[in-house]
Design an enzyme around this catalytic site. Sequence first.
Site, short mmCIF file in Angstrom:
data_model
loop_
_atom_site.label_atom_id
_atom_site.label_comp_id
_atom_site.label_asym_id
_atom_site.label_seq_id
_atom_site.Cartn_x
_atom_site.Cartn_y
_atom_site.Cartn_z
N TYR A 153 0.84 -1.21 0.00
CA TYR A 153 0.00 0.00 0.00
C TYR A 153 0.88 1.26 0.00
CZ TYR A 153 -3.66 3.19 1.81
OH TYR A 153 -4.55 4.23 2.01
N LYS A 157 1.06 4.22 -2.79
CA LYS A 157 0.75 5.61 -2.42
C LYS A 157 1.96 6.51 -2.63
CE LYS A 157 -3.55 5.19 -1.21
NZ LYS A 157 -4.57 5.66 -2.17
P1 NAP Z 1 -13.35 3.27 1.58
O1 NAP Z 1 -14.31 3.83 2.53
O2 NAP Z 1 -12.94 1.85 1.69
O3 NAP Z 1 -13.90 3.57 0.09
C1 NAP Z 1 -13.13 3.18 -1.02
C2 NAP Z 1 -13.82 3.65 -2.27
O4 NAP Z 1 -12.99 3.29 -3.39
C3 NAP Z 1 -15.18 3.00 -2.49
O5 NAP Z 1 -16.06 3.95 -3.05
C4 NAP Z 1 -14.85 1.89 -3.49
O6 NAP Z 1 -15.94 1.56 -4.34
C5 NAP Z 1 -13.79 2.56 -4.30
N1 NAP Z 1 -12.96 1.61 -5.04
C6 NAP Z 1 -12.05 0.73 -4.57
N2 NAP Z 1 -11.52 0.02 -5.56
C7 NAP Z 1 -12.10 0.47 -6.70
C8 NAP Z 1 -11.97 0.14 -8.06
N3 NAP Z 1 -11.11 -0.81 -8.46
N4 NAP Z 1 -12.72 0.79 -8.97
C9 NAP Z 1 -13.59 1.77 -8.59
N5 NAP Z 1 -13.76 2.12 -7.29
C10 NAP Z 1 -13.02 1.47 -6.38
O7 NAP Z 1 -11.97 4.07 1.62
P2 NAP Z 1 -11.66 5.59 2.02
O8 NAP Z 1 -11.14 5.57 3.39
O9 NAP Z 1 -12.78 6.47 1.66
O10 NAP Z 1 -10.40 5.84 1.07
C11 NAP Z 1 -10.46 6.66 -0.09
C12 NAP Z 1 -9.04 6.93 -0.55
O11 NAP Z 1 -8.33 7.60 0.50
C13 NAP Z 1 -8.24 5.66 -0.85
O12 NAP Z 1 -7.39 5.88 -1.94
C14 NAP Z 1 -7.43 5.46 0.41
O13 NAP Z 1 -6.26 4.71 0.17
C15 NAP Z 1 -7.15 6.88 0.81
N6 NAP Z 1 -6.80 7.08 2.22
C16 NAP Z 1 -7.68 6.72 3.21
C17 NAP Z 1 -7.31 6.92 4.53
C18 NAP Z 1 -8.23 6.56 5.68
O14 NAP Z 1 -7.76 6.63 6.85
N7 NAP Z 1 -9.48 6.21 5.47
C19 NAP Z 1 -6.08 7.47 4.84
C20 NAP Z 1 -5.21 7.81 3.81
C21 NAP Z 1 -5.59 7.62 2.50
P3 NAP Z 1 -16.95 0.31 -4.09
O15 NAP Z 1 -17.32 0.33 -2.64
O16 NAP Z 1 -18.08 0.61 -5.01
O17 NAP Z 1 -16.22 -0.93 -4.47
#
Ligand code: NAP
Length: 246
Positions: A153, A157
């Site tokens: 990951y 990133k």
């Molecule tokens: P999340 O709640 O798990 O949501 C992930 C989203 O990405 C969902 O809408 C999912 O769609 C979509 N997705 C995943 N794989 C996909 C694909 N192959 N094609 C299209 N859509 C896809 O995650 P989040 O926390 O909101 O994270 C959003 C972004 O922020 C990610 O890149 C993550 O790495 C980054 N991030 C998150 C955190 C954190 O603490 N939460 C911290 C740093 C960075 P479906 O549900 O429809 O499959």
Amino acid sequence: MKARVAVISGSSRGIGKAIAIELAREGYQVVVNYHKAKQGAEEVLNQIQAEGGTGIIVGADVSSSAGAQQLIDAATNSFGQIDVLVNNAGINKDQLMLKIGDKEWQQIIDSNLGSAFYCSRGALKNMVRKRYGRIISISSIVGLEGNAGQAHYAAAKSGLLGFTCSLAKEYGRRGITANLVAPGYIQTDMTAALNEVQRAHIAEGIALGRLGTPDDVAGVVAFLASPRADYINGAVIRVDGGLSSM
Ligand code: NAP
């Protein structure tokens, strides 16, 4: 003037959902993308429309070249242009380095980094033609500092950093900026597995004393998409409450 168009990959839940709603409030026509959570995407669009905004939902797996192109084509077929692309889609699967299999490695790289490449390549063709575009990718502080159990990951990133800086240099003269947002711990499904004790421990290490919300990230993305950020290009903005600077 026609309302600008924003495409947000992975906007059926979490941070992407908050970004889609925020950009719709700013007047963008939004393209909400989902992979598996169709109902989530429909709810996002319903909320946007209930608030007077416009948009469409597109089911597409952006970890593949064909899926990403499907998303870009749906956006240009519906609205004729793409002004803002937010590379938000991503997954994580915590695993110790020695236990990461070839398949898991590739899946994490494709979902977090490949998706940004595929979507950006598709959107850039439209942006270059009209000499305007904003590409905002969601990285993570893990991509800047690493984290035990997240080598795959973190690599993906971190790759977004070099990718973004390269786009910034390659396309700046064509009116297109590329920037990176690096969230810390944000309360979404991705961090839902943390128990109360782990949450409290993490919050203790954050200068602001709390985990972030999707809206904390969405506001920064909206700023980077706005004219107020016209001279910001190739930048990384940490949205972590002071976690990484402690
Ligand atoms: P999340 O709640 O798990 O949501 C992930 C989203 O990405 C969902 O809408 C999912 O769609 C979509 N997705 C995943 N794989 C996909 C694909 N192959 N094609 C299209 N859509 C896809 O995650 P989040 O926390 O909101 O994270 C959003 C972004 O922020 C990610 O890149 C993550 O790495 C980054 N991030 C998150 C955190 C954190 O603490 N939460 C911290 C740093 C960075 P479906 O549900 O429809 O499959």
